[in-house]
Design an enzyme around this catalytic site. Structure first.
Site, mmCIF file in Angstrom:
data_model
loop_
_atom_site.group_PDB
_atom_site.id
_atom_site.type_symbol
_atom_site.label_atom_id
_atom_site.label_comp_id
_atom_site.label_asym_id
_atom_site.label_seq_id
_atom_site.Cartn_x
_atom_site.Cartn_y
_atom_site.Cartn_z
ATOM 1 C CB CYS A 1 -0.972 0.058 1.265
ATOM 2 S SG CYS A 1 -1.695 1.600 1.581
ATOM 3 C CE LYS B 1 -12.346 -3.265 4.297
ATOM 4 N NZ LYS B 1 -11.145 -2.258 4.540
ATOM 5 C CB VAL C 1 -3.001 -0.857 5.986
ATOM 6 C CG1 VAL C 1 -3.009 -2.075 6.718
ATOM 7 C CG2 VAL C 1 -2.924 -1.217 4.315
ATOM 8 C CD GLU D 1 -7.242 8.567 7.051
ATOM 9 O OE1 GLU D 1 -6.657 9.176 6.003
ATOM 10 O OE2 GLU D 1 -8.202 7.635 6.594
ATOM 11 C CB SER D 2 -0.882 7.750 5.307
ATOM 12 O OG SER D 2 -1.587 8.511 4.436
HETATM 13 N N1 GSH Z 1 -6.655 7.951 3.445
HETATM 14 C C1 GSH Z 1 -6.036 6.590 4.069
HETATM 15 C C2 GSH Z 1 -4.609 6.964 4.425
HETATM 16 O O1 GSH Z 1 -4.018 7.851 4.182
HETATM 17 O O2 GSH Z 1 -4.037 6.126 5.115
HETATM 18 C C3 GSH Z 1 -6.058 5.552 2.843
HETATM 19 C C4 GSH Z 1 -5.439 4.230 3.127
HETATM 20 C C5 GSH Z 1 -5.770 3.100 2.046
HETATM 21 O O3 GSH Z 1 -6.848 3.341 1.301
HETATM 22 N N2 GSH Z 1 -5.301 2.041 2.209
HETATM 23 C C6 GSH Z 1 -5.772 0.725 1.306
HETATM 24 C C7 GSH Z 1 -6.592 0.137 2.249
HETATM 25 O O4 GSH Z 1 -6.409 -0.196 3.341
HETATM 26 C C8 GSH Z 1 -4.734 0.056 1.014
HETATM 27 S S1 GSH Z 1 -3.559 0.928 -0.074
HETATM 28 N N3 GSH Z 1 -7.624 -0.676 1.465
HETATM 29 C C9 GSH Z 1 -8.590 -1.618 2.211
HETATM 30 C C10 GSH Z 1 -9.795 -1.505 1.525
HETATM 31 O O5 GSH Z 1 -9.871 -0.504 0.704
HETATM 32 O O6 GSH Z 1 -10.818 -2.177 1.735
#
Ligand code: GSH
Length: 256
Positions: A37, A64, A77, A89-90
């Site tokens: 990710c 999940k 993540v 939140e990154s």
């Molecule tokens: N806004 C979040 C951040 O900045 O941390 C975005 C994090 C995100 O989208 N992570 C993705 C995830 O965990 C992987 S790249 N996806 C799981 C899903 O969409 O169900």
């Protein structure tokens, strides 16, 4: 699997696997990470740049699992557990590392308030403009959509590059502005190979900056093998991915 997205390679590989192996011991900070990710890689880069002790734990966010949803109700993540309390939140996490570990140098935020604010303005630009265009280009299924997204991406990259003092955003030191961009820069080859993207078309400044950033040791040592990542991107390229980000972009919204 509930969703095909769940079938991702289960662990980090290549240089990233070596880094994972060095971070197995229990620490105050547990990094719940998805090796693939780019949001996750931001936090990983910040941890590595600053030498903050952390325990790496791999999680597949597409499953999940209830235990993970207890840490992060969004089930995404990166997630961090710090002294048994969870955060996510990154961008928030990278800022948190600055606040919680002030003695770990180098700091990734400049000390001057104006410069700190400038970094945050351009992080906002990355969130709202650069990454949205990036994802739209990745998922574009016809030429018109790809052309529009590519042109928006070049525009966002050119504007950002014009703010880079060089070699990095605020000058000699790496900052959070660079960290926020680096994971996508390291994945530009996907757009090059499949979406007619050309770094040079965003300008010579962007090209030089992108090359510098993708070669940075903290980026390289948190990057897994390209063929494992390609399997994931293949689903975005044919617009079959079911991640939160994919569904948002598909319905014309911003990524979560
Ligand atoms: N806004 C979040 C951040 O900045 O941390 C975005 C994090 C995100 O989208 N992570 C993705 C995830 O965990 C992987 S790249 N996806 C799981 C899903 O969409 O169900």
């Amino acid at each position: 699997a509930r969703l095909p997205d769940e079938n991702i390679h289960p662990v980090a590989t290549g240089r990233a696997a070596e880094t994972v192996a060095q971070h197995q011991d229990p620490q105050d900070l547990v990094f719940w990470s998805g090796w693939f990710c780019p949001f996750n890689q931001r936090v990983w880069i910040a941890l590595e740049e600053r030498g903050i002790p952390y325990q790496y734990k791999e999680v597949n966010p597409y499953k999940k699992e209830p235990q993970f949803l207890m840490l992060n109700p969004k089930g995404l993540v990166p997630t961090v557990e710090y002294q048994d309390k969870a955060l996510y939140e990154s961008i928030v996490l990278c800022e948190f590392l600055e606040d919680a570990y002030p003695t770990y140098k180098p700091s990734l935020l400049p000390s001057d308030p104006y410069e700190r604010a400038r970094v945050r303005i351009w992080i906002d630009h990355v969130t709202k403009n650069m990454l949205q265009a990036w994802q739209r280009l990745l998922m574009a299924q016809d030429k018109a959509k790809a052309d529009a997204a590519r042109s928006d991406l070049y525009d966002a990259q050119r504007k950002f590059a014009a703010q880079v003092k060089g070699p990095y955003f605020v000058g000699e030191a790496l900052s959070l502005a660079d960290v926020m961009v680096a994971p996508w820069v390291a994945r530009e080859y996907v757009l090059e190979q499949h979406r007619g993207y050309d770094r040079a078309a965003a300008g010579g400044e962007w090209k030089a900056y992108a090359e510098r950033l993708s070669g940075r040791e903290s980026v390289v040592k948190t990057t897994s093998e390209a063929d494992k990542l390609q399997v994931i991107y293949d689903r975005y390229l044919v617009d079959e991915a079911q991640s939160e980000a994919a569904r948002a972009i598909r319905s014309g919204h911003m990524m979560p």
